[in-house]
Design a protein around this motif. Structure first.
Motif, short mmCIF file in Angstrom:
data_model
loop_
_atom_site.label_atom_id
_atom_site.label_comp_id
_atom_site.label_asym_id
_atom_site.label_seq_id
_atom_site.Cartn_x
_atom_site.Cartn_y
_atom_site.Cartn_z
N UNK A 7 81.89 -33.27 -23.50
CA UNK A 7 82.83 -33.63 -24.54
C UNK A 7 83.31 -32.35 -25.24
N UNK A 8 84.55 -32.35 -25.66
CA UNK A 8 85.10 -31.23 -26.41
C UNK A 8 85.01 -31.54 -27.89
N UNK A 9 84.44 -30.62 -28.63
CA UNK A 9 84.31 -30.77 -30.07
C UNK A 9 84.98 -29.57 -30.73
N UNK A 10 85.87 -29.85 -31.67
CA UNK A 10 86.55 -28.78 -32.38
C UNK A 10 85.87 -28.60 -33.73
N UNK A 11 85.01 -27.59 -33.83
CA UNK A 11 84.34 -27.31 -35.09
C UNK A 11 85.15 -26.29 -35.89
N UNK A 12 85.03 -26.41 -37.18
CA UNK A 12 85.68 -25.46 -38.09
C UNK A 12 84.57 -24.70 -38.81
N UNK A 13 84.61 -23.37 -38.78
CA UNK A 13 83.62 -22.52 -39.43
C UNK A 13 84.27 -21.88 -40.65
N UNK A 14 83.61 -22.01 -41.80
CA UNK A 14 84.18 -21.49 -43.04
C UNK A 14 83.19 -20.52 -43.68
N UNK A 15 83.60 -19.26 -43.81
CA UNK A 15 82.75 -18.25 -44.43
C UNK A 15 82.80 -18.40 -45.94
N UNK A 16 81.62 -18.43 -46.57
CA UNK A 16 81.48 -18.54 -48.03
C UNK A 16 82.32 -19.70 -48.57
N UNK A 17 82.19 -20.84 -47.94
CA UNK A 17 82.98 -22.05 -48.24
C UNK A 17 82.84 -22.45 -49.71
N UNK A 18 83.90 -22.30 -50.50
CA UNK A 18 83.83 -22.66 -51.92
C UNK A 18 83.68 -24.17 -52.14
N UNK A 19 83.98 -24.96 -51.13
CA UNK A 19 83.87 -26.41 -51.27
C UNK A 19 82.51 -26.97 -50.89
N UNK A 20 81.59 -26.12 -50.44
CA UNK A 20 80.27 -26.60 -50.05
C UNK A 20 79.43 -26.82 -51.30
N UNK A 21 79.09 -28.07 -51.55
CA UNK A 21 78.31 -28.45 -52.73
C UNK A 21 76.82 -28.40 -52.42
N UNK A 23 74.43 -30.44 -53.11
CA UNK A 23 73.87 -31.71 -52.62
C UNK A 23 74.22 -31.94 -51.14
N UNK A 24 75.36 -31.44 -50.70
CA UNK A 24 75.74 -31.55 -49.30
C UNK A 24 74.83 -30.69 -48.44
N UNK A 25 74.57 -29.47 -48.88
CA UNK A 25 73.67 -28.59 -48.16
C UNK A 25 72.25 -29.15 -48.18
N UNK A 26 71.81 -29.72 -49.30
CA UNK A 26 70.48 -30.32 -49.37
C UNK A 26 70.32 -31.47 -48.38
N UNK A 57 81.87 -27.42 -39.88
CA UNK A 57 82.40 -28.77 -40.14
C UNK A 57 82.97 -29.36 -38.86
N UNK A 58 82.68 -30.64 -38.64
CA UNK A 58 83.29 -31.43 -37.58
C UNK A 58 84.18 -32.43 -38.30
N UNK A 59 85.43 -32.09 -38.46
CA UNK A 59 86.31 -32.88 -39.33
C UNK A 59 85.82 -32.75 -40.76
N UNK A 60 85.52 -33.89 -41.40
CA UNK A 60 85.00 -33.89 -42.77
C UNK A 60 83.48 -33.90 -42.81
N UNK A 61 82.84 -33.89 -41.65
CA UNK A 61 81.38 -33.98 -41.57
C UNK A 61 80.76 -32.59 -41.52
N UNK A 62 79.87 -32.32 -42.46
CA UNK A 62 79.16 -31.04 -42.53
C UNK A 62 78.05 -31.06 -41.49
N UNK A 63 78.11 -30.14 -40.53
CA UNK A 63 77.19 -30.20 -39.38
C UNK A 63 76.36 -28.93 -39.16
#
Length: 83
Positions: A7-21, A23-26, A57-63
């Motif tokens: 399967x092909x998965x398009x991941x997005x990598x964000x350096x120092x992501x200001x939107x990463x909360x 609780x999401x990382x926890x 990120x896989x779309x809106x999902x933090x992976x």
């Protein structure tokens, strides 16, 4: 999907992501079994004090996540995890 087909998965990598909360990382720490004792305050400090971190990120999902701690002599890559 047929056997041997990837399967092909398009991941997005964000350096120092200001939107990463924190609780999401926890939630990711918990998913990989590293969540015990983590608070939003402590995790917020982890994000603030890292020399750099990358959120996956896989779309809106933090992976995925990884961070770097560094000084003038050396650096360490820490907390590399995916879910």
């Amino acid at each position: 999907m047929a056997a041997g087909t990837l399967a092909t998965v398009a991941l997005r990598f964000v350096e120092n992501d200001p939107g990463l909360e924190p609780h999401t990382l926890n939630a990711l720490y918990a998913a990989v079994g590293w969540g015990e004792g983590r608070t939003a305050e402590k995790t917020g400090q982890v994000l603030e004090r890292a020399a750099c971190f990358v959120a996956a990120w896989d779309g809106d999902r933090f992976v995925g996540f990884g961070r770097v701690l560094a000084d003038v002599d050396s650096a360490q890559i820490l907390d590399v995890m995916t879910h």
